[in-house]
Design an enzyme around this catalytic site. Structure first.
Site, PDB file in Angstrom:
ATOM      1  N   HIS A  60      -2.806   0.805   6.826  1.00 10.89           N
ATOM      2  CA  HIS A  60      -3.825   0.795   6.044  1.00 10.89           C
ATOM      3  C   HIS A  60      -4.719  -0.655   6.137  1.00 10.89           C
ATOM      4  O   HIS A  60      -5.216  -1.225   5.362  1.00 10.89           O
ATOM      5  CB  HIS A  60      -3.496   0.789   4.391  1.00 10.89           C
TER       6      HIS A  60
ATOM      7  N   TYR B  37       0.658  -1.318  -0.166  1.00  9.13           N
ATOM      8  CA  TYR B  37       0.120  -0.121  -0.094  1.00  9.13           C
ATOM      9  C   TYR B  37       0.964   1.218   0.022  1.00  9.13           C
ATOM     10  O   TYR B  37       1.822   1.354   0.784  1.00  9.13           O
ATOM     11  CB  TYR B  37      -0.908  -0.120   1.294  1.00  9.13           C
TER      12      TYR B  37
HETATM   13 MG    MG Z   1      -4.521   6.132   5.093  1.00  3.18          MG
END
Ligand code: MG
Length: 437
Positions: free
Chosen positions: A238, A188
């Site tokens: 995340h 991410y």
């Molecule tokens: Mg974030």
């Protein structure tokens, strides 16, 4: 005085006041039209709500961007809120917010919250234009002149991330979020080559939390060593890890003195914040996926997080965000409003307004505007030396060029969300299990 004379006098006073307010241009404007400006100047679907009133030249803009489901928000605005709002007084913002919030009976969902936000922010814009003041003046004035921002540094390799962080520090940023790619996987917030590790039952992107956790901890250790003690480092997990991995991660990076660790848990797992809190002092930021008071209230009230970072349009707009910020102030929880590319410039103007007027401001996430976005939105907040400045014009201080907006429809290529009508694809573990993303 006889009762009849008193009533006559009261009627006369009301009539005089009405005449005076109308003469001074203070009569309540009525909502005449509610429309959506759908545009994607950076390849990301933005929803801008425009409200016009029955007073000449009095209108306002608000952000209702939920890029993954934009068409649904736009329909909620045009097919439900518009008929509900036409003819109502535009200067009763909180009252209208409560009315919209309750009009669907079932509430606190992302589509309807964004639709309400678009209207809510447009009404604040209108009120600012009526007063001839920027919104920050209407809600008490500035605590600070500008909002200290963090930006995103990333790289496929740890060395690249650190090099990019150094560049942002040279540009004046004092806070940098750092993310790194994971070889063969879809990490991410960082550039990676196409996923190479094959799944057992699927061919799409793969993510393995344990591998990512070891890589993330290594990145933060190396960054602190190479970038020094002075820069504020942030990292976003995340919501991709198990609750126990989140506890391990927060404990492992405690000696590195992060500014905050973001989204270490998913909204479904927020009860585990008690475990993180009881075991280490790593500052915790949470909230960009929240839609409901049932999510943020316990975390603030129990002092389980340090930074609330809700996506202001997802929580229903500027009006509820102000209230929750004040709630956080009482409990010593600071703000760090979500500020990605899927917030339109009007939404960013609302964010920076909150940053300036709330005592408990922490930091603001910064995403640059591209040239196409600036072509449409005149008056975007301005960045200088890592600080974001609000516009000094009335309302949000932003004018929207609708002709320019029409040049970049939702099909405009270039953004991360180009496929699936703005929706996200899937990421799975090697064995095929879907992960939260
Ligand atoms: Mg974030």
């Amino acid at each position: 005085m006889a009762a009849g004379a008193a009533a006559l006098s009261a009627r006369q006073l009301a009539a005089d006041e009405k005449t005076e307010r109308a003469t001074r241009g203070l009569a309540s404007p009525k909502i005449k039209d509610v429309s959506v400006i759908a545009t994607a100047p950076a390849g990301v679907r933005l929803t801008v709500v425009k409200i016009t009133t029955d007073q000449d030249g009095l209108y306002g803009y608000g952000c209702g961007t939920f890029t993954q489901r934009a068409d649904l928000v736009n329909a909620a605005v045009e097919r439900y809120l518009k008929p509900f709002l036409i003819g109502k007084k535009a200067d009763r913002i909180d009252d209208l917010w409560q009315a919209m919030y309750n009009s669907s009976y079932w509430r606190n969902g992302p589509v309807l919250n964004n639709a309400i936000s678009g209207v809510d922010q447009a009404l604040w814009d209108i009120k600012g234009r009526m007063a001839g003041m920027p919104v920050y003046q209407l809600v008490g004035g500035k605590h600070r002149d500008a909002a200290d921002c963090y930006t995103h540094a990333d790289g496929a390799e740890i060395s690249q991330t650190i090099e990019n962080a150094r560049k942002f520090m040279e540009q004046g940023f004092r806070h940098v979020r750092i993310q790194v790619g994971i070889p063969g996987m879809s990490g991410y917030g960082a550039r990676t080559a196409a996923a190479k590790i094959p799944g057992v039952l699927h061919e799409g992107p793969v993510f393995e939390p344990a591998v990512a956790m070891r890589r993330g901890i290594k990145l933060l250790e190396e960054a602190r060593k190479q970038l020094g003690e002075e820069v504020e480092l942030l990292h976003d997990m995340h919501e991709r890890y198990s609750p126990n991995q989140a506890v391990q991660f927060a404990k492992a990076v405690e000696p590195l003195h992060l500014f905050f660790l973001e989204d270490s848990l998913s909204p479904e797992d927020i009860a585990y914040f008690r475990q993180i809190r009881s075991q280490c002092a790593t500052p915790i930021a949470m909230g960009e996926l929240f839609n409901s008071p049932h999510e943020w209230t316990p975390l603030i009230q129990e002092r389980l997080i340090d930074y609330m970072r809700m996506h202001v349009t997802q929580m229903g707009g500027f009006t509820p965000a102000r209230k929750v910020a004040a709630f956080g102030e009482i409990y010593g929880v600071k703000t760090a409003w979500h500020g990605p590319g899927d917030v339109c410039p009007v939404g960013h103007a609302a964010n920076v307004t909150l940053d300036l007027v709330c005592y408990n401001f922490g930091v603001q996430e910064y995403t640059p505007f591209n040239d196409r976005t600036r072509e449409i939105f005149d008056g975007c907040p301005v960045l200088k030396d890592g600080y974001l400045y609000a516009n000094e014009k009335p309302g949000w201080g932003i004018e929207v060029d609708e002709k320019a907006a029409a040049k970049y429809p939702y099909s405009t290529p270039g953004g991360r969300y180009g496929n699936l009508n703005g929706g996200w694809g899937e990421i799975r573990r090697r064995d095929g299990t879907i992960i939260k993303q």
